[in-house]
Design an enzyme around this catalytic site. Sequence first.
Site, PDB file in Angstrom:
ATOM      1  N   HIS A 145       0.964  -0.955  -0.162  1.00 58.88           N
ATOM      2  CA  HIS A 145      -0.058  -0.014   0.246  1.00 58.88           C
ATOM      3  C   HIS A 145       0.979   0.786   0.229  1.00 58.88           C
ATOM      4  O   HIS A 145       0.145   2.401  -0.365  1.00 58.88           O
ATOM      5  CB  HIS A 145      -0.867   0.362   1.417  1.00 58.88           C
ATOM      6  CG  HIS A 145      -2.467  -0.997   1.140  1.00 58.88           C
ATOM      7  ND1 HIS A 145      -1.594  -2.113   1.747  1.00 58.88           N
ATOM      8  CD2 HIS A 145      -2.952  -0.913  -0.059  1.00 58.88           C
ATOM      9  CE1 HIS A 145      -3.539  -2.872   0.675  1.00 58.88           C
ATOM     10  NE2 HIS A 145      -3.670  -2.387   0.700  1.00 58.88           N
ATOM     11  N   ARG A 201       2.874  -9.463   0.144  1.00 56.06           N
ATOM     12  CA  ARG A 201       3.454  -8.114  -0.742  1.00 56.06           C
ATOM     13  C   ARG A 201       4.448  -6.677  -0.287  1.00 56.06           C
ATOM     14  O   ARG A 201       4.346  -6.261  -0.816  1.00 56.06           O
ATOM     15  CB  ARG A 201       1.597  -7.573  -0.711  1.00 56.06           C
ATOM     16  CG  ARG A 201       0.574  -6.933  -0.157  1.00 56.06           C
ATOM     17  CD  ARG A 201      -0.461  -6.757  -0.690  1.00 56.06           C
ATOM     18  NE  ARG A 201      -0.704  -5.489  -1.244  1.00 56.06           N
ATOM     19  CZ  ARG A 201      -2.056  -5.186  -1.846  1.00 56.06           C
ATOM     20  NH1 ARG A 201      -3.008  -6.091  -1.134  1.00 56.06           N
ATOM     21  NH2 ARG A 201      -2.114  -4.392  -1.847  1.00 56.06           N
ATOM     22  N   ARG A 218     -15.254   1.079  -1.024  1.00 53.19           N
ATOM     23  CA  ARG A 218     -15.481   0.042  -0.672  1.00 53.19           C
ATOM     24  C   ARG A 218     -15.067   0.435   0.898  1.00 53.19           C
ATOM     25  O   ARG A 218     -14.198   1.362   1.596  1.00 53.19           O
ATOM     26  CB  ARG A 218     -13.365  -0.905  -0.715  1.00 53.19           C
ATOM     27  CG  ARG A 218     -13.598  -1.656  -0.146  1.00 53.19           C
ATOM     28  CD  ARG A 218     -12.232  -2.032  -0.624  1.00 53.19           C
ATOM     29  NE  ARG A 218     -10.817  -1.792  -0.077  1.00 53.19           N
ATOM     30  CZ  ARG A 218      -9.199  -1.782  -0.150  1.00 53.19           C
ATOM     31  NH1 ARG A 218      -9.745  -2.586  -1.514  1.00 53.19           N
ATOM     32  NH2 ARG A 218      -8.516  -1.132   0.450  1.00 53.19           N
ATOM     33  N   ASN A 236      -3.836  -7.983  -6.385  1.00 50.20           N
ATOM     34  CA  ASN A 236      -2.902  -7.086  -5.219  1.00 50.20           C
ATOM     35  C   ASN A 236      -2.441  -8.446  -4.203  1.00 50.20           C
ATOM     36  O   ASN A 236      -1.646  -9.325  -4.385  1.00 50.20           O
ATOM     37  CB  ASN A 236      -2.681  -6.080  -4.798  1.00 50.20           C
ATOM     38  CG  ASN A 236      -2.449  -5.265  -5.922  1.00 50.20           C
ATOM     39  OD1 ASN A 236      -2.330  -4.803  -6.769  1.00 50.20           O
ATOM     40  ND2 ASN A 236      -3.490  -3.776  -5.408  1.00 50.20           N
ATOM     41  N   ASP A 237      -3.661  -8.635  -3.665  1.00 51.22           N
ATOM     42  CA  ASP A 237      -4.088  -9.956  -2.499  1.00 51.22           C
ATOM     43  C   ASP A 237      -4.090 -11.149  -3.258  1.00 51.22           C
ATOM     44  O   ASP A 237      -3.866 -12.003  -2.767  1.00 51.22           O
ATOM     45  CB  ASP A 237      -4.782  -9.672  -2.037  1.00 51.22           C
ATOM     46  CG  ASP A 237      -4.551  -7.960  -0.834  1.00 51.22           C
ATOM     47  OD1 ASP A 237      -3.739  -8.449  -0.340  1.00 51.22           O
ATOM     48  OD2 ASP A 237      -5.551  -7.550  -0.120  1.00 51.22           O
ATOM     49  N   ARG A 286     -10.138   3.783  -1.452  1.00 52.58           N
ATOM     50  CA  ARG A 286      -9.983   2.997  -0.341  1.00 52.58           C
ATOM     51  C   ARG A 286     -10.433   4.089   0.881  1.00 52.58           C
ATOM     52  O   ARG A 286      -9.582   4.414   1.707  1.00 52.58           O
ATOM     53  CB  ARG A 286      -8.547   2.881  -0.411  1.00 52.58           C
ATOM     54  CG  ARG A 286      -7.761   1.370  -1.145  1.00 52.58           C
ATOM     55  CD  ARG A 286      -7.046   1.621  -1.077  1.00 52.58           C
ATOM     56  NE  ARG A 286      -5.811   0.316  -2.482  1.00 52.58           N
ATOM     57  CZ  ARG A 286      -5.834   0.428  -3.319  1.00 52.58           C
ATOM     58  NH1 ARG A 286      -5.649   1.494  -3.796  1.00 52.58           N
ATOM     59  NH2 ARG A 286      -5.361  -0.230  -4.185  1.00 52.58           N
ATOM     60  N   CYS A 335      -9.218  -3.890  -9.854  1.00 54.01           N
ATOM     61  CA  CYS A 335      -9.050  -3.354 -10.013  1.00 54.01           C
ATOM     62  C   CYS A 335      -7.333  -2.882  -9.008  1.00 54.01           C
ATOM     63  O   CYS A 335      -6.829  -2.351  -8.445  1.00 54.01           O
ATOM     64  CB  CYS A 335      -9.863  -1.797  -8.663  1.00 54.01           C
ATOM     65  SG  CYS A 335     -10.245  -3.323  -7.229  1.00 54.01           S
ATOM     66  N   GLU A 367     -10.284 -11.379  -4.145  1.00 49.00           N
ATOM     67  CA  GLU A 367      -8.820 -11.287  -3.668  1.00 49.00           C
ATOM     68  C   GLU A 367      -8.404 -12.131  -3.133  1.00 49.00           C
ATOM     69  O   GLU A 367      -7.168 -12.054  -2.986  1.00 49.00           O
ATOM     70  CB  GLU A 367      -8.440  -9.919  -3.551  1.00 49.00           C
ATOM     71  CG  GLU A 367      -9.415  -9.852  -1.728  1.00 49.00           C
ATOM     72  CD  GLU A 367      -9.010  -7.839  -1.876  1.00 49.00           C
ATOM     73  OE1 GLU A 367      -8.689  -7.625  -2.008  1.00 49.00           O
ATOM     74  OE2 GLU A 367      -9.903  -8.092  -0.240  1.00 49.00           O
TER      75      GLU A 367
END
Length: 575
Positions: free
Chosen positions: A194, A469, A337, A458-459, A301, A506, A435
Site C-alpha cells: 500500500h 506484498r 470499499r 494485489n491480494d 479505499r 482494480c 482477491e
Amino acid sequence: MSFTLHGIAVSSGIAIGYAHLISHTSLEVVHYVLPKQFLDEEIARFDTALQSARREFASLRSNRPSHSAAEFDAFIELHQMILDDPLLSIAPREMIVAEHCNAEWALKIQTEALVAQFDEFEDAYLRERQLDVKQVAERLLMHLSGHPSHLPQPARHDVDTILVADDLSPADLIQFKPQQYAAFITDVGGATSHTAIVARSLNTPCVVGLHHARMLLREDDLLILDGEQGVLIVNPDKAMLAEYKLRQSEWELERKKLKRLRTARANTLDGAIIELHANIERPEDIVEAKEHGATGIGLFRSEFLFLNRHNLPSEEEQFTAYRAVAEGMEGQPVTIRTFDLGSDKPLKGKERTANNPALGLRAIRLCLAEPALFRTQLRALLRATHYGNIKILIPMLSCVSELNQTLQFIAATKQSLDHEGIPYNREVKIGGMIEIPAAALSLNIFAEKLDFLSIGTNDLIQYTLAIDRTDQDVAHLYDPLHPAILYLLAHIIGTSNKLRKPISLCGEMAGELPYTRLLLGMGLRQFSMSSVQVPSIKQRVLTTSLPDIAPLTHKILRTDDPMRLRELLDKLNTI
Ligand code: PEP
Ligand code: MG
C-alpha cells in the site's frame, strides 16, 4: 563518491534532489552528553513532555466517540498505566542526572528495560503488551521532539528533497502532499504494497526494497532516482546529471502529450467500450482522477479516512466525505470499499501483534469483529447514496457466511434509516472483491448474491503465490503471469461474463501496460487504476482490436513454458 543502487520500481518519473534521512522507528535516537549546567533544563524538558503525553491520553479518553468499543477505554487506561510506570516516568529523570545524557536517550534505555521485563512473562497476552510499551514510549518521544532543545535539526530543501527511510507506512505516506517531496525511497517494501500504491497516487517517483540505502546514504547527498527502472544514483557526476535532466524533461513532455487524451472515449479499434476508472485514497483525489480522464471511481479505499488519527471518523464526517466524492464525480459511478483496515493499515493503537497480519483480522473480518465501527460506516455510506451514483464494495471475502452477515448488516442499516425517515438509494449495488483464491474458486456462490465483482490482483497474487506484498525479500516472486494467476483471472472474468455479472479489475495489474491487451483478450471491459496510469492505458486500448488479439490471447492461456509465454506476450503488445 558516486555509486548506484537498485531496488523495486513502484512509481514512475525521474527525480533529482537531496537526501533527507528519516528514522521510521522513533526509538532510534541520538545520544549526546550534556554539560552539568544543562541538566535541570533537560529534566524540565522531559517533565513537560510527560505532562503533554498525560494530557493527550486524558483528552483521548474524555473525547472518545460515543459508539466506540469498550476496549477503547481499556486500551487508553493501559497506556496511561504504562506511562506512569516508574521506569518511564521517573527512571529517565534519574538517568539524565547520573549520566548527563539527553532525555531521549534516557527514555530509550529505560523503555528497553521495561520491554525486557515484559519479555520474561510466560503469559502470551502479557508478553504482547511490550508493543504497548513501545507505543507509549514513542508517544513520549514525539512530545519530546516537539521541544527539541539541543537536538540538531536536519537541513531541508523542500521540493528537491528525496525522503530516505527504512520503511514508510501507507499512513505515513498519505500525509505527504505531492509538492512536498521530489521522491521517496525505502529499504523495504514490495511493488504492490500500500505504500507503493499511495506513492503512485501522489504522482511521486518511488523506489522501494533498496535494502541498505538508509545506511549508505548521507544527509544531503545529491541523488537521481529513476522510478521507472528502480535505479538510484548517488552523487552523480556532471555528465550523468545532464543526461537525467534531459530524460526528466522528455518524460514530463510525454506525460503532457498523453494527458491530451483526457476527453477521448476509451474504445477499441473495433468499437468495444472500455471503462477506465480511478482508484483513490482521499476525497480530494477526484480532482486528479478527472484531470486524467477517468470515467468513474472504481475503488475508493475508504480506510484512509481512519488513518493518522487517534479518534475514529464520525458518521457525519464519513458521510460528508462519501457525499463529496459522489457529487464531485457528477453522476459517474463511484465504488466505495468498506474499510480494509488491519495488516499494513492498522488503526492507531490497534497495531496487531499477529505473526501473519495479512492472514489475520483484516478488511471484512475486522468489520464483522467491530460491529459498531462497521454500522457507522454503513450508515454514512447508505446516506451518501442519495447524492450520487455510489456502489458499495466489500473487501477480502473468503467464505459465504461473511457475505451473508455483511448483507444482513446492510439490510439492518437500511431498516434503521427507514425508521428515521432518512433517504438513501434502495437499489444501491453491493459488490465483492475477489482477491482470495477461495473466493475465486467458488465464484458462483458469491456472484449469485452480489450485484458486481471486482478483482483485487494485489491480494489475489499475494495469497495465491504465498508472497507477502510488503516483503522485499520475496518481491521478485510477484508474477501476474504465473500460470495459476492466469488461470484464476481467466476463470473469474469468463465466469462473470457468462453470468452477466459486471466485473472490474482494480489491482495494480489494471494500470500495467504489458497486461492491458491480455486482460482485454480474456474479456475484461472495466479497469480501475491510479489516476496517473489512465492516459497510457487509454492509449493502448485505442490501438487495440479485439478480434486481432483473440488468437494470441488464447495461445498465451494454453502455454506452460514461461519463456514462450513472455515471447507471445511481447508479440501481443506489438501487433
Ligand atoms: C487488491 O488487493 O488488488 C486491491 C485492489 O486492494 P488493496 O490493494 O487495497 O488491497
Ligand atoms: Mg486487496
